[in-house]
Motif scaffolding. Structure first.
Motif, short mmCIF file in Angstrom:
data_model
loop_
_atom_site.label_atom_id
_atom_site.label_comp_id
_atom_site.label_asym_id
_atom_site.label_seq_id
_atom_site.Cartn_x
_atom_site.Cartn_y
_atom_site.Cartn_z
N LYS A 259 0.83 -1.21 0.00
CA LYS A 259 0.00 0.00 0.00
C LYS A 259 0.86 1.25 0.00
O LYS A 259 0.65 2.16 -0.81
N THR A 260 1.82 1.30 0.92
CA THR A 260 2.67 2.48 1.02
C THR A 260 3.47 2.66 -0.27
O THR A 260 3.62 3.78 -0.76
N THR A 261 3.93 1.55 -0.82
CA THR A 261 4.70 1.62 -2.07
C THR A 261 3.87 2.29 -3.16
O THR A 261 4.35 3.20 -3.84
N PHE B 222 1.60 12.26 6.12
CA PHE B 222 2.50 11.15 6.42
C PHE B 222 2.05 10.40 7.66
O PHE B 222 1.40 10.96 8.54
N GLN B 223 2.46 9.14 7.70
CA GLN B 223 2.02 8.27 8.80
C GLN B 223 2.43 8.83 10.16
O GLN B 223 1.65 8.85 11.08
N GLN B 224 3.69 9.28 10.26
CA GLN B 224 4.14 9.88 11.53
C GLN B 224 4.05 11.41 11.46
O GLN B 224 4.76 12.11 12.16
N LEU C 282 -3.15 9.79 2.04
CA LEU C 282 -3.07 9.65 3.49
C LEU C 282 -2.61 8.23 3.82
O LEU C 282 -3.29 7.26 3.50
N ASP C 283 -1.41 8.13 4.43
CA ASP C 283 -0.86 6.82 4.74
C ASP C 283 -1.11 6.46 6.20
O ASP C 283 -0.41 6.94 7.09
N GLU C 284 -2.10 5.65 6.45
CA GLU C 284 -2.47 5.23 7.81
C GLU C 284 -2.43 6.40 8.79
O GLU C 284 -1.78 6.32 9.82
N PRO C 285 -3.15 7.48 8.48
CA PRO C 285 -3.01 8.69 9.31
C PRO C 285 -3.59 8.52 10.70
O PRO C 285 -3.24 9.27 11.60
MG LIG Z 1 2.66 1.08 4.98
#
Ligand SMILES: [Mg+2]
Ligand SMILES: Nc1ncnc2c1ncn2[C@@H]1O[C@H](COP(=O)(O)OP(=O)(O)O)[C@@H](O)[C@H]1O
Lengths: 367, 327
Positions: A52-54, A91-93, A167-170
């Motif tokens: 997914k992130t890729t 970003f996730q973080q 949105l990556d796992e926000p």
């Molecule tokens: Mg990921």
């Protein structure tokens, strides 16, 4: 799919991603095809490591595309670096700039795009009001709670009015209550802003509650694309049925097909009518059914059209009670029955009962 | 006197203390609570050491700077501020009148300039080096850091002589350039300001690389992606995102290079051929050749004051930065 009115925002055509080269080469994505519509809340859902992130990073421009094409409103993105794409990322973080105030963080993209001072200030105010952080404009990110930081990240990414927001796992860093509140808020913000969202998560509940459409991924390949209902009610294969929600996956023998239905035989010999997903095995072969536990119910043992079974265990889970049962041949199923107020549980472990399926409860899957 | 100069241990310690402040807070959370007397006992060696090696020598120098020079070195116990006056004025031998003399001021100005140039050069070389190391895979970083510090295993004097050997008229650099027909006659490299600067950069580069590396190693590189995502180019990201976040490392490295460069005397002496006197040489001379201990002491006190002012300035700036980051 209705035609014409739904403009394609993002087209992903036969995209392959290979990390590394030679012996250490690892194919993270195997030919992804997707069309994401204008103004859609689109979710990429899959277990950790499925790519997914890729895929998201390739759309943002942080990863090169090994093969295939990604275009945004008809424009091929291949040659644009991230700072030339009208695409922003949460970003996730969060990746908030620690040395800048909340207002400066939100202003960053606007300044870089060359907006004037007054215009920038007005837009920053607007964004901070949108995420309800106008009182915190002069704080540093480190002085905010996780949920507030998350909203700053959102405001920062929305401020330059991108055509597409990634949105990556926000929500993954937030605790449960906040996560649930943010789901609704995020969905509302997406509607108000009128921007296409691509949202990544491994949490199926999150995906089901927020998305217009969901793409379920596994091991670098798309499994199914559809709205929440499609994905839950009509999973195309075992992976999707298993990954989304809870389900029973008994093995069956496919007796025959009748129109768009199939008749399958369970291990104990009882026959079931079931809907059929594309690519299911031919008559005479073995296959798997998906039966959601809440589509099963109990009646008295031996009643017409019910399957005889014995209750092994009961688990009280608040809204429902979960029963583990076994059929005549020993195969196990889970049944979920909604609890009624103030009532004793009508069945208990050791009881022999009849199992009844709601119409359309069983679905024959492709493997 | 060591080249780094006894006095310069002070500011370096102060720096490390400031940087370590946060860390010691964390460790003290984990460490079991100590009884008061136990703590005092633990601090005693450090206190004793600092008192003995720092306060006493500086006190002696401070006192000497207000005394009259003895004829064959040493001091005569008689109070005077002549040593400080001598720094700016010259006393006529016959008329005893004081007239302004900028020679020493000139030496200080030149030394500060030289140290500043060396610091900037170290920064220009050291930052990319630190960045390179910090972006290697973790398992390779130690090797790179090790390579950077290798020259430190050799005595400074010998290293400086090696640099002289390199830069000489007949040295490898000039021979190489002449062999390839780039130049006809050797270019004068040794005994120039360039040579001094080169020697300083060579000597103190690791002091720049290590603190910047420490900052970059903790740097969250997704911030660069965030900048890139928000329409910033690479230079803008470096200026607006990376540098401000790793500023403490850059400041620490700059001080660690600037301060010893300011007081260095081996590099100016050997590589500059002793032609252009620097602060370090001036002070050393007063205790060796000229035998004017009070003037040497006064010169050292003035240097110490300059260093403390520089430190104070940076400390204030950093505190200002921190305060606004919390305010
Ligand atoms: Mg990921
Ligand atoms: N930079 C990289 N180099 C090599 N392999 C990678 C890299 N990034 C991700 N991968 C691999 O690609 C696969 C997909 O990763 P990722 O896209 O991060 O998955 P997800 O976001 O769905 O958890 C994983 O097997 C991961 O190990």
């Amino acid at each position: 799919m209705s035609e014409g009115e739904n403009e394609i925002a993002v087209h992903i055509g036969d995209v392959v991603k290979v990390y590394g080269s030679g012996d250490s080469a690892h194919t993270a994505l195997h030919g992804i095809n997707l069309d994401i519509r204008h103004n859609e809340f689109f979710t990429l859902l899959g277990p950790s490591g499925c790519g997914k992130t890729t895929l998201l990073r390739m759309i943002a421009g942080f990863e090169s595309v090994t093969e295939g094409e990604i275009s945004l409103y008809g424009q091929n993105l291949a040659t644009s670096p991230p700072n030339r794409r009208p695409v922003n990322t949460v970003f996730q973080q969060y990746a908030l700039f620690p040395h800048m105030t909340v207002a400066k963080n939100v202003a960053f993209g606007l300044k870089m795009k060359g907006h004037g001072e007054a215009e920038t200030r007005a837009r920053v105010d607007e964004m901070l009001r949108l995420v309800q952080l106008d009182r915190f404009a002069e704080r540093r990110p480190s002085q905010l709670s996780g949920g507030q930081q998350q909203r700053v990240a959102l405001a920062r990414a929305l401020a330059p009015s991108p055509k597409l927001l990634l949105l990556d796992e926000p929500l993954s860093a937030l605790d449960l209550k906040l996560r649930q509140a943010m789901r609704l808020e995020l969905k509302q913000i997406q509607r108000d802003a009128g921007i296409t969202f691509i949202f990544v998560t491994h949490d199926q509940e999150e995906a089901l509650t927020m998305s217009d459409r969901i793409a379920v991924m596994s091991e670098g390949a798309l499994q199914q694309v559809g709205d929440s209902r499609d994905i839950y009610e009509a999973p195309v294969n075992r992976f999707v049925a298993d990954f989304i929600g809870e389900t029973n996956l008994p093995e069956v023998v496919i007796e025959r097909y009748e129109g768009d239905h199939a008749v399958c035989r369970l291990g104990d010999g009882s026959e079931l009518h079931c809907s059929v997903s594309e690519g299911a095995a031919a008559a005479g072969e073995r296959g798997h059914l998906s039966i959601r536990p809440e589509r099963l119910s109990f009646t008295a043992a031996g009643e017409e059209g019910s399957i005889r079974c014995v209750i092994d265990r009961t688990i009280y889970v608040g809204t429902d009670t979960q029963y583990a049962v076994h059929l005549g041949d020993g195969s196990e199923l889970v049944v979920r029955v909604q609890n009624e107020a103030g009532e004793e549980l009508p069945w208990s472990a050791g009881d022999e009962v009849g199992l009844r399926l709601a119409t359309g409860a069983a679905r024959l899957l492709s493997d | 006197m060591d080249d780094n100069g006894g006095a310069f241990i002070v500011p370096v310690d102060v720096r490390i203390d400031r940087r370590g402040g946060k860390m010691s807070e964390q460790t003290s959370l984990r460490a079991p609570r100590l009884w008061n007397w136990h703590r005092i006992a633990l601090f005693l060696p450090a206190m004793g050491l600092i008192g003995f090696f720092l306060i006493i020598p500086i006190g002696v120098i401070a006192i000497y700077s207000f005394l009259v020079p003895g004829v064959y070195g040493g001091v005569v116990w008689e109070f005077t501020t002549n040593a400080y006056r001598q720094f700016l004025f010259e006393q006529d031998l016959f008329t005893d009148e004081w007239a302004f003399n900028g020679a020493y001021l000139n030496i200080y100005g030149r030394s500060i300039g030289q140290a500043a140039v060396a610091t900037i050069a170290c920064l220009l070389v050291g930052f990319p080096t630190a960045y390179f190391i910090a972006t290697r895979p973790p398992e390779n970083r130690t090797i790179w850091l090790f390579l950077v510090t290798i020259p430190y295993w050799v005595n400074l004097l010998i290293r400086t002589l090696a640099v002289l050997f390199l830069l000489r008229d007949q040295g490898p650099i000039n021979s190489f350039l002449m062999d390839w027909g780039v130049i006809e006659k050797p270019i004068r490299l040794a005994y120039t300001n360039f040579a001094i600067g080169f020697g300083l950069v060579y000597s103190y580069l690791p002091f720049m690389v290590l603190p910047i590396y420490a900052s970059l190693e903790r740097f969250d590189f997704s911030l660069m992606e965030a900048g890139y995502d928000l329409y910033a180019g690479r230079w803008t990201i470096l200026r607006k995102v990376v540098l401000p976040v790793v500023a403490p490392g850059v400041v620490a490295g700059s001080l660690l290079v600037f301060i010893p460069s300011l007081g260095s005397f081996i590099a100016p002496d050997i590589l500059g051929g002793g032609r252009n006197l620097m602060i370090g040489n001036l002070i050393a001379l007063q205790f060796q050749g000229s035998r004017n201990w009070p003037f040497g002491s006064a010169a050292a006190m003035i240097l110490l004051t300059l260093v403390l002012l520089a430190l104070f300035f940076f400390a204030r700036r950093q505190q200002g930065g921190l305060a606004s980051s919390h305010g």
